[in-house]
Scaffold this motif. Structure first.
Motif, PDB file in Angstrom:
ATOM      1  N   GLU A 194      39.777  14.363  15.933  1.00 43.54           N
ATOM      2  CA  GLU A 194      38.516  13.662  15.733  1.00 43.54           C
ATOM      3  C   GLU A 194      38.460  13.124  14.306  1.00 43.54           C
ATOM      4  O   GLU A 194      38.782  13.824  13.355  1.00 43.54           O
ATOM      5  N   ASP A 195      38.053  11.880  14.141  1.00 45.35           N
ATOM      6  CA  ASP A 195      37.931  11.195  12.849  1.00 45.35           C
ATOM      7  C   ASP A 195      39.251  11.168  12.082  1.00 45.35           C
ATOM      8  O   ASP A 195      39.267  11.218  10.855  1.00 45.35           O
ATOM      9  N   GLU A 196      40.354  11.067  12.786  1.00 44.72           N
ATOM     10  CA  GLU A 196      41.669  11.028  12.142  1.00 44.72           C
ATOM     11  C   GLU A 196      42.288   9.656  12.349  1.00 44.72           C
ATOM     12  O   GLU A 196      42.154   9.056  13.409  1.00 44.72           O
ATOM     13  N   GLU A 197      42.977   9.178  11.335  1.00 40.19           N
ATOM     14  CA  GLU A 197      43.640   7.881  11.395  1.00 40.19           C
ATOM     15  C   GLU A 197      45.094   8.058  10.977  1.00 40.19           C
ATOM     16  O   GLU A 197      45.390   8.718   9.980  1.00 40.19           O
ATOM     17  N   LYS A 200      44.332  13.550   7.865  1.00 37.44           N
ATOM     18  CA  LYS A 200      44.034  14.980   7.893  1.00 37.44           C
ATOM     19  C   LYS A 200      45.252  15.889   7.830  1.00 37.44           C
ATOM     20  O   LYS A 200      45.122  17.071   7.543  1.00 37.44           O
TER      21      LYS A 200
END
Length: 180
Positions: A18-21, A49
């Motif tokens: 989640e919310d990782e690129e 992350k």
């Protein structure tokens, strides 16, 4: 840190958290983690992350060798009713995930002969599949066809972004200033 728990699609794409690129993907990377083993070739990702690594093929010749040795060891015992030999524990490196928050030290080794290696020292996470008494883990990534400098820059950029996000979260959760 998690060992052999990485989620990768069938076409060898990292499934992000989640919310990782994903910032960088490097192919033909050799990974070595003393005490666990090594993977002769795989893919490394640097994300916002973590550093992630996955061996290129899920079924390797070492797995075939393990199956063959199991058959040679256990099949005769099963057929004759004799006692089976004690199973041996095999540790191997299929995948590795290193959270940026757990990294303690990194370095780039540049030998006179041979490929550059990026060394990451990090603290293992309880329940992450790590099988050792030492809390400090060392992973060594060697880019087979160059790319170590790209790997180093990507980890530095990811660490900066991670620190900036942590600082922003801390500022957002800061207590109000005291006014008498």
């Amino acid at each position: 840190m998690s060992l052999n728990w990485l989620t990768v699609t069938d076409d060898e794409q990292l499934v992000p958290l989640e919310d990782e690129e994903v910032l960088t993907r490097l192919e033909q990377v050799h990974a070595d983690v003393p005490g666990i083993g090594s993977a002769p070739q795989g893919i490394a990702w640097v994300t916002t992350k973590r550093i992630a690594f996955c061996r290129t093929s899920k079924v390797s010749s070492s797995n075939a060798t393990d199956a063959k040795s199991w058959i040679q060891s256990y099949l005769p015992a099963l057929l004759t009713g004799a006692q089976s030999p004690a199973p041996q524990s095999h540790t191997h490196l299929d995948s590795l995930s290193i959270p940026l928050a757990r990294i303690r030290k990194t370095s780039l080794e540049q030998p006179l002969f041979g490929a550059n290696a990026y060394v990451v020292e990090f603290v293992g996470v309880a329940g992450g599949g790590w099988i050792t008494d030492s809390p400090l883990v060392v992973a060594r990534f060697t880019c087979v066809n160059g790319g170590s400098e790209t790997f180093v820059r990507a980890v530095a950029n990811a660490a900066r972004q991670f620190s900036e996000l942590a600082r922003q979260k801390e500022e957002a959760n800061a207590l109000p200033a005291y006014e008498p």
